[in-house]
Design a protein around this motif. Structure first.
Motif: not given
Ligand SMILES: [Zn+2]
Length: 323
Positions: A54, A57, A141-142
């Motif tokens: 993503h 992120e 991720h974030a």
């Molecule tokens: Zn993510």
């Protein structure tokens, strides 16, 4: 070992960094992906660190870049390979959730297809040429550009005791307060870490930070958490720091809005909520109430969508349910 798919690995005792591509696919070959390879002098496993599936992120992306420059080959056993930005098409576009090549969520298309969409073809090549050849994989991720969250880790049990035991050991070494052991409710399958686990790779996700920010503490949590995992599985020298085991969440309820409108959220990440508790209200663009959003379960608010602009069926927040 000289290469991991399209990635040329560092020689024994060295660090190498650069860019790679998937040359056999002209659509993918328009792009190049950054990588780091850190090779120890001693034999050991292949440990993969990925981030940025993503593209907004940022804490995961920056933590992966920092790890690539920080890890000392003299302290490594085996190979550490780092790809800090998987969603390369989305980065400068500041894409939320999706890949602008096909507007799909790249973390919902694994194991991918050789003759599929851009994201499906990327998933196919990445999984087969890179991920499935590793023993361990951590995907950083974030919260996305419009998501706040509390740090948590997640992994999937496969039924293979060796793989599951390794994944549990990794998840427990990261140092997060929460461990999610369930799929998000109502979401498509096809996550990278789950596809990796299905191929025998001990794989997990770690989430830290969000809302489009590069907050130092959130980046440091990823950098320290991954180093502690590397020590726990004896890829990095030194005793792992003892961290409290995460608390287990067995369900992960993702709430979506039945209405298009403006979301007046009434809770914060980390809040404990009761079943039936109002979590916010949807109103239309004249302020007319459309409906209350209530928690379907008792649990912990793990993430909230911080943008109030919500399409019909748009994601609002996620509640994790303790054991
Ligand atoms: Zn993510």
């Amino acid at each position: 070992m000289r290469s991991l798919g399209p990635i040329g690995l560092a020689a024994s005792g060295e660090r190498r960094s650069g860019y790679f591509t998937f040359a056999a696919d002209p659509g993918l070959a328009k792009y190049s992906w950054p990588f780091f390879s850190i090779t120890g002098r001693r034999d050991g496993p292949l440990f993969l660190i990925t981030a940025g599936i993503h593209a907004a992120e940022y804490t995961g992306i920056d933590a992966a870049i920092r790890l690539g420059n920080l890890l000392d080959p003299a302290q490594v056993r085996g190979h550490v390979v780092i790809i800090p930005l998987l969603n390369r098409p989305g980065f400068y576009e500041r894409s939320i959730y999706v890949n602008p090549e096909d507007n799909d969520n790249m973390n919902r298309v694994f194991p991918g297809r050789l003759d599929g969409t851009w994201s499906e073809r990327f998933a196919h090549w990445l999984l087969n040429e890179v991920v499935a050849r590793c023993e361990y994989a951590v995907d950083l991720h974030a919260g996305d550009m419009i998501e706040d969250l509390v740090p948590f880790v997640t992994y999937r049990e496969t039924g293979d005791e060796r793989v599951d035991g390794r994944a549990k050991q990794m998840a427990e070494a990261y140092g997060a307060e929460w461990l999610v052991r369930a799929m998000p409710s109502g979401e498509r399958a096809g996550l990278l870490f789950a596809a990796a686990a299905a191929r025998g790779v001990a794989a997990m996700i770690a989430e830290s930070g969000g809302i489009g920010q590069l907050e130092a503490d959130a980046v440091a949590r990823h950098v320290n958490g991954v180093q502690n995992i590397l020590r726990a599985v004896e890829v990095l020298d030194g005793a792992p720091a003892r961290v409290s085991p995460p608390r287990v969440l067995n369900r992960f309820e993702w709430l979506r809005s039945p209405f298009e409108g403006l979301f007046r959220c009434a809770v914060h990440v980390g809040d404990r909520v009761r079943k039936g508790q109002p979590l916010g209200e949807m109103v239309d663009l004249l302020g007319k109430p459309l409906g209350r959003i209530e928690s379907p379960v008792e649990g912990i608010v793990l993430f909230v969508v911080t943008s109030p602009a919500i399409k019909k069926d748009g994601l609002l927040l996620g509640v994790g349910v303790p054991e």
